[in-house]
Design an enzyme around this catalytic site. Structure first.
Site, short mmCIF file in Angstrom:
data_model
loop_
_atom_site.label_atom_id
_atom_site.label_comp_id
_atom_site.label_asym_id
_atom_site.label_seq_id
_atom_site.Cartn_x
_atom_site.Cartn_y
_atom_site.Cartn_z
N VAL A 1 -6.34 -5.63 -81.93
CA VAL A 1 -5.36 -4.68 -81.47
C VAL A 1 -5.87 -3.27 -81.74
CG1 VAL A 1 -2.95 -3.97 -81.67
CG2 VAL A 1 -3.58 -6.32 -82.15
N GLY A 2 -5.55 -2.34 -80.89
CA GLY A 2 -5.84 -0.96 -81.19
C GLY A 2 -6.50 -0.22 -80.06
N VAL B 1 -9.64 0.91 -79.44
CA VAL B 1 -10.90 0.48 -78.82
C VAL B 1 -10.65 -0.73 -77.92
CG1 VAL B 1 -13.20 -0.44 -79.23
CG2 VAL B 1 -12.31 1.36 -80.70
N GLU C 1 -5.05 -13.49 -79.89
CA GLU C 1 -4.00 -13.63 -80.88
C GLU C 1 -2.82 -12.74 -80.45
OE1 GLU C 1 -5.15 -13.23 -85.19
OE2 GLU C 1 -4.06 -11.36 -84.94
N ASN D 1 -4.91 -2.93 -93.93
CA ASN D 1 -3.92 -3.88 -93.39
C ASN D 1 -4.22 -5.30 -93.87
OD1 ASN D 1 -2.76 -1.75 -91.93
ND2 ASN D 1 -4.14 -2.08 -90.21
N GLY E 1 -6.55 -12.23 -88.01
CA GLY E 1 -7.23 -13.35 -87.36
C GLY E 1 -8.70 -13.09 -87.12
#
Lengths: 503, 503
Positions: free
Chosen positions: B269-270, B272, B293, B383, B387
């Site tokens: 996620v994010g 990039v 995921e 964090n 996964g």
């Protein structure tokens, strides 16, 4: 000769391929990649690498050497001595080879053993030019019957441009039927099927490695027996580690999470593993199943004792006593042992499905449970990660064992920060030394550190570890460290010959 | 009220269970373990944790909080603020929670997301006392229809002593049919079947989570919408990283190892990840499958563009724009998206079988390809590993992306030695920064170091990295290091505010 060879080479298409080891070795060109059978000194060709090394002593060339795992004096050692190895993948354990690797003369890639076949299949690693496979026989329908290991031989044969078979007439005929060769298809959506190992004893493949006769360029003859490994008799320290491991397993049974049949077991090779297996002989554990990579003496002792009912692996590692009785043993253990390719024995799908209990040896561990399996002082390769990562990541319980100290007590095997990480704390459930065990499951980092220090460290090092942890905790953070002192035990060792900071 | 509720609660056995959030929260006792639905802020209960936190502001008690992954302001933040969390497993991403963790006030266990269900199933983690699951509906046959994530909810419901359902009447009805709930049996010989994901779009389970009505102690009503995540628009740096990643994939296609349909894709996620997905919209890549995921905006943009034909995951992470149109989107993407439990989306068996291409974000990487995903300066949790380890270990190609520098250029994301290892070099195939990419497959450590330094490092740091490598090489070893300087960039940063050693 031919009449006699008929017994071993039972398909006529192969019979006229017999050549000398020297001739086969002459086919190898500079820059080629060789894929050899062989794993923990078992099932490797002997005449071919000897001839190739002899040629290498006179001629300048280099090859990449891909294998199952560690090779013996004929391959790893003599080829290293001849200086003919460029890249070496995926595992080794030979002192001469090790020296070359640490001197930067051999480019070694230390790799998860279950990953190698995938990388070859995908074409990430260079195509194997010659697969050189030790065989006990070639069957009527053209299958190569491996000897004491399967390893990566099936993928080598499947993908190589050419195949050389080293037929070992001294290999027990009883090897035939002991292998179970299954090669997964390419990965992808709607491509690969399940890896159908559900009951470890159910056969999923063929007795040998199918090969197109046209691909077999030559057959070299050999009569050299398999190479024994040292017999690891338990000593006081390994016995204590074994006892602690059995005690940990007993706690699992008491908690109701396991029964006395435990779960399929994987054990690394060596003295502690053998001591553990030895300890199980007279324990309450029974009807065990071994789902491992390497089967060593202790596994067969447990079968003899009626404790283990079935064992699967990819290779033998046996002492001289067992090697000398190999043929009669093979007959005795038929139906109780099976060898599969290393990508199957170590396959994440199989390990997770079966819920394997895995125990492997750590070179050092740190107070947070990270494990170094490979690098002395973080820089010098010992052997390699082998299959320990395949098992540790996917096992039901992942255990690492080590003596709490080494080098006459001058090295603590538990340190503030490991100098190389092969297994992160996420993959390490339990650390065991002769001092005790630390069950890390369900613990946050600081809890884990306290348990490892208290349960596993040698008394000589406990206080300096607690001092480190206190200083680190004062700085805060989820996983406290004092970075400028993280490797201070190692640098102290380099300067003063001991990790004892007071000396 | 009852008439209206009939639309959502379609089984009469559940209808009389409606209680206030306050009442449900009053059932929780000190020391209990709560298993909450929720993953990347989607699908988490909101009223229950609010009520529990309010109670926690007045009363002294602590609970363990198990979830799918990161929770939003209602759970992670308000419960952390109330100081009522003892252990927190397996992932979080909330600033308040993070602060508590790094202060040692919350015991956080950062865990592979696919492992959590196994640990619960085996009884290694404490039994869940209350599972609190957000639902869009309860079906006629008593299944809980989850909302925007599945996560660990099925194993929580299966193993918890009691279940509380938080029925969200604002959740789109179209969630129903989007989930595919499959729970593996216990691991063991002849016990567990294959995880039958072969074609990512074929359903393997049920539309909801089956639950025994007798186990459901209460139903709390909510009408709070799902929580959006920030929208990550590409900037110059992330765009360059995305371009480099696409270039790496193009090289794979040119080599013949992949086609323009690539292989099933997993993306972290994010910013990039979103830039990469964005870049694929107008690229030559087509007929893609996403086996991930978390499904973020970019995946749906690719479905809209006809580039992605199917996407599977365990949770949404959507921007406000997408959240506002959730209901109509759900209708639109029906049959093109499926959510499975996180132990299935992240299952090693599935990842290896499908041959997934995985890309995740590194916090820092070292010159040998080890990756730190979690700990700032090796000590402070950001964090969690999430996964990334599930995918990196078992993927066909495991890619890590990072900007080459951070903190206005004062931090190099490529360092001599990472201060925490989440992914060992064995599990890292390719490192990509805005400077370029380093394909590490088939490279020995020193080759890898040279490629990473040359291809990925920021020019400001290249020379000092080469200096380190030279000094290390002079000391010898397979993976050369200067241990007393391994963390010198980090300690320089702590003292001088920059990793530039000349400053």
């Amino acid at each position: 000769m031919t009449t006699d060879l008929n017994k071993y080479i039972r398909n006529a298409a192969f019979l006229d391929k017999v050549v000398s080891a020297e001739e086969a070795a002459s086919w190898i060109e500079d820059g080629m990649t060789l894929g050899m059978s062989g794993f923990t000194l078992f099932g490797e060709p002997k005449e071919f690498p000897r001839a190739l090394s002899e040629r290498g002593q006179k001629e300048k060339f280099k090859v990449n050497l891909f294998t199952g795992a560690s090779m013996g004096p004929a391959a790893d050692q003599s080829m290293a001595e001849a200086g003919i190895i460029n890249k070496r993948i995926p595992y080794q354990g030979n002192p001469v080879q090790r020296k070359k690797i640490n001197a930067g003369e051999v480019l070694y890639i230390d790799q998860h053993l279950s990953h190698m076949a995938e990388l070859i299949r995908q074409g990430v690693l260079p195509q194997v030019d010659y697969a050189i496979i030790e065989a006990a026989a070639i069957t009527e329908d053209g299958q190569i019957i491996p000897t004491g290991s399967v390893g990566n031989s099936p993928i080598f044969v499947q993908t190589a441009k050419h195949v050389i078979i080293e037929l070992n007439t001294s290999a027990p005929r009883e090897y035939e039927g002991m292998h179970d060769i299954y090669v997964p298809g390419p990965a992808g959506e709607n491509a690969r099927k399940d890896i159908p190992v559900y009951d470890i004893s159910t056969r999923i493949g063929t007795v040998g490695i199918p090969v197109d006769p046209a691909k077999v360029r030559g057959i070299v003859l050999s009569s050299q027996p398999d190479i024994p490994s040292p017999l690891f008799e338990p000593n006081e320290e390994t016995q204590k580690i074994a006892d602690n491991l059995l005690e940990f397993l007993r706690a699992e049974v008491r908690s109701g999470r396991l029964t006395n049949s435990l779960a399929p077991l994987q054990s690394g090779v060596g003295s502690v593993a053998n001591a553990v297996l030895n300890g199980m002989r007279t324990s309450e554990f029974k009807d065990l199943v071994v789902a491992s990579e390497v089967l060593q003496d202790g596994v067969f002792d447990l079968i003899d004792a009626g404790v283990v009912k079935f064992a699967a692996g990819t290779a033998f590692s046996l002492s001289k006593k067992r090697v000398d009785n190999l043929a009669s043993d093979m007959a005795k253990y038929a139906g109780k042992v099976v060898f599969r390719p290393q990508e199957i024995s170590n396959h994440p799908e199989v390990i997770r499905r079966l819920g394997i209990i895995s125990f492997n040896t750590a070179l050092e561990a740190d107070i947070y449970g990270n494990v170094n399996s490979t690098h002395v002082s973080g820089t010098h390769m010992m052997n390699g990660i082998g299959g320990s990562g395949d098992f540790a990541r996917n096992a039901r319980i992942s255990i690492f064992v080590t003596t709490s100290t080494a080098k006459n007590g001058n090295v603590s095997s538990i340190v503030p920060f490991v100098t190389h990480v092969d297994h992160t704390n996420h993959d390490v459930d339990c650390i065991i030394t002769e001092q005790g065990y630390a069950d890390l499951r369900g613990l946050a980092p600081i809890e884990a550190a306290e348990r490892i220090i208290n349960n596993c460290m040698h008394p000589d090092y406990k206080q300096q570890a607690l001092d480190y942890l206190e200083e680190a905790k004062a700085r805060g953070g989820h996983t406290p460290h004092v970075l400028e002192k993280a490797f201070s035990w190692h640098t102290h060792l380099a300067e003063h010959g001991t990790m004892k900071l007071s000396k």
